[in-house]
Write a protein that holds these residues in place. Structure first.
Motif, PDB file in Angstrom:
ATOM      1  N   THR A  95       0.830  -1.204   0.000  1.00  0.00           N
ATOM      2  CA  THR A  95       0.000   0.000   0.000  1.00  0.00           C
ATOM      3  C   THR A  95       0.865   1.255   0.000  1.00  0.00           C
ATOM      4  N   ASN A  97       0.676   3.558   2.101  1.00  0.00           N
ATOM      5  CA  ASN A  97       1.103   3.808   3.488  1.00  0.00           C
ATOM      6  C   ASN A  97       2.368   3.035   3.820  1.00  0.00           C
ATOM      7  N   ASP A  98       2.477   1.810   3.303  1.00  0.00           N
ATOM      8  CA  ASP A  98       3.702   1.038   3.520  1.00  0.00           C
ATOM      9  C   ASP A  98       4.889   1.684   2.796  1.00  0.00           C
ATOM     10  N   LYS A 101       6.154   4.488   4.857  1.00  0.00           N
ATOM     11  CA  LYS A 101       7.018   4.083   5.973  1.00  0.00           C
ATOM     12  C   LYS A 101       8.476   3.979   5.507  1.00  0.00           C
TER      13      LYS A 101
END
Length: 243
Positions: A95, A97-98, A101
């Motif tokens: 994703t 969001n990953d 990170k």
């Protein structure tokens, strides 16, 4: 060679283990005034070395730590960024969001640290900012999220260097290939001489060995010196012709 009017205060982010340990020890031996940001304190370092414990991927905690550091040290002549990693995000279909990170660990925190200390470098009209990237930024053998983050880091350095050089601040980047470091994947593969190591050296690493840490740190030292004054924006590959 160092300008006699330039002091030797240096901040190393990620300076307690791995390549960072070698970087820190090199500057200590050369009598620099070293401070480090690290996740785990290294008890073998001399007490004169200030160690600030912080997970730089946590933005709020990092900003609080930077305020504490600035209250004590005010400015640094040199900053070396040696934090990164895959954050265990390996799938190219991860994703956004990953991906974020991974971006935060390899570039996001760098922006926060640089923004904090660049103003004092501008005031002093001198500075060196060295970013440890990776050959993964251009050979694409690593997971996509990691390679993408390192490629973004290289672009950031190339771009921001043009804005900083007028104030005699040299921003540069070093892209190491695999390094001989204990407990690292490539070092273990080499020791075992397993199929991964054999295939990797055959297809990607014509020098057929890992880099010695000093082969990387010596380039970092040059980039932190007065002699690097014309190396603004340099993306320095130290990779044994890895591809």
């Amino acid at each position: 060679m160092k300008n006699k009017n330039v002091k030797n205060k240096i901040l190393i982010v990620g300076g307690s283990s791995g390549l960072g340990l070698h970087i820190t020890n090199m500057y200590l031996k050369k009598n620099y005034r070293v401070s480090i940001i690290c996740r785990t304190k290294n008890k073998k370092f001399p007490k004169k070395l200030d160690q600030y414990i912080c997970d730089v991927t946590k933005e709020a905690k990092l900003l609080r730590t930077l305020k504490i550091i600035k209250e004590k040290h005010n400015y640094f002549d040199t900053i070396i960024h040696n934090v990164g990693g895959s954050k265990k995000v390996f799938d190219e279909h991860s994703t956004s969001n990953d991906y974020l990170k991974v971006w935060r660990a390899n570039l996001g925190y760098i922006i926060d640290v640089n923004n904090f200390f660049i103003p004092s470098m501008k005031k002093n009209k001198w500075g060196r900012i060295i970013h440890v990237s990776s050959s993964a930024a251009y050979n694409f053998t690593a997971p996509v999220p990691y390679s993408s983050a390192k490629a973004a880091l290289n672009t950031y350095v190339s771009s921001i260097s043009r804005r900083l050089i007028k104030d005699r601040i040299v921003a540069s980047c070093i892209c190491p290939g695999p390094i001989e470091l204990p407990r690292r994947f490539m070092s273990i593969a080499k020791r075992k001489n397993n199929s991964f190591w054999k295939n990797y050296t055959k297809n990607h690493l014509p020098i057929k060995r890992l880099a010695k840490p000093e082969e990387i740190t010596s380039v970092i030292y040059f980039l932190s010196s007065e002699l690097a004054s014309f190396s603004s924006g340099a993306i320095w590959n130290v990779d044994g012709s890895e591809y």
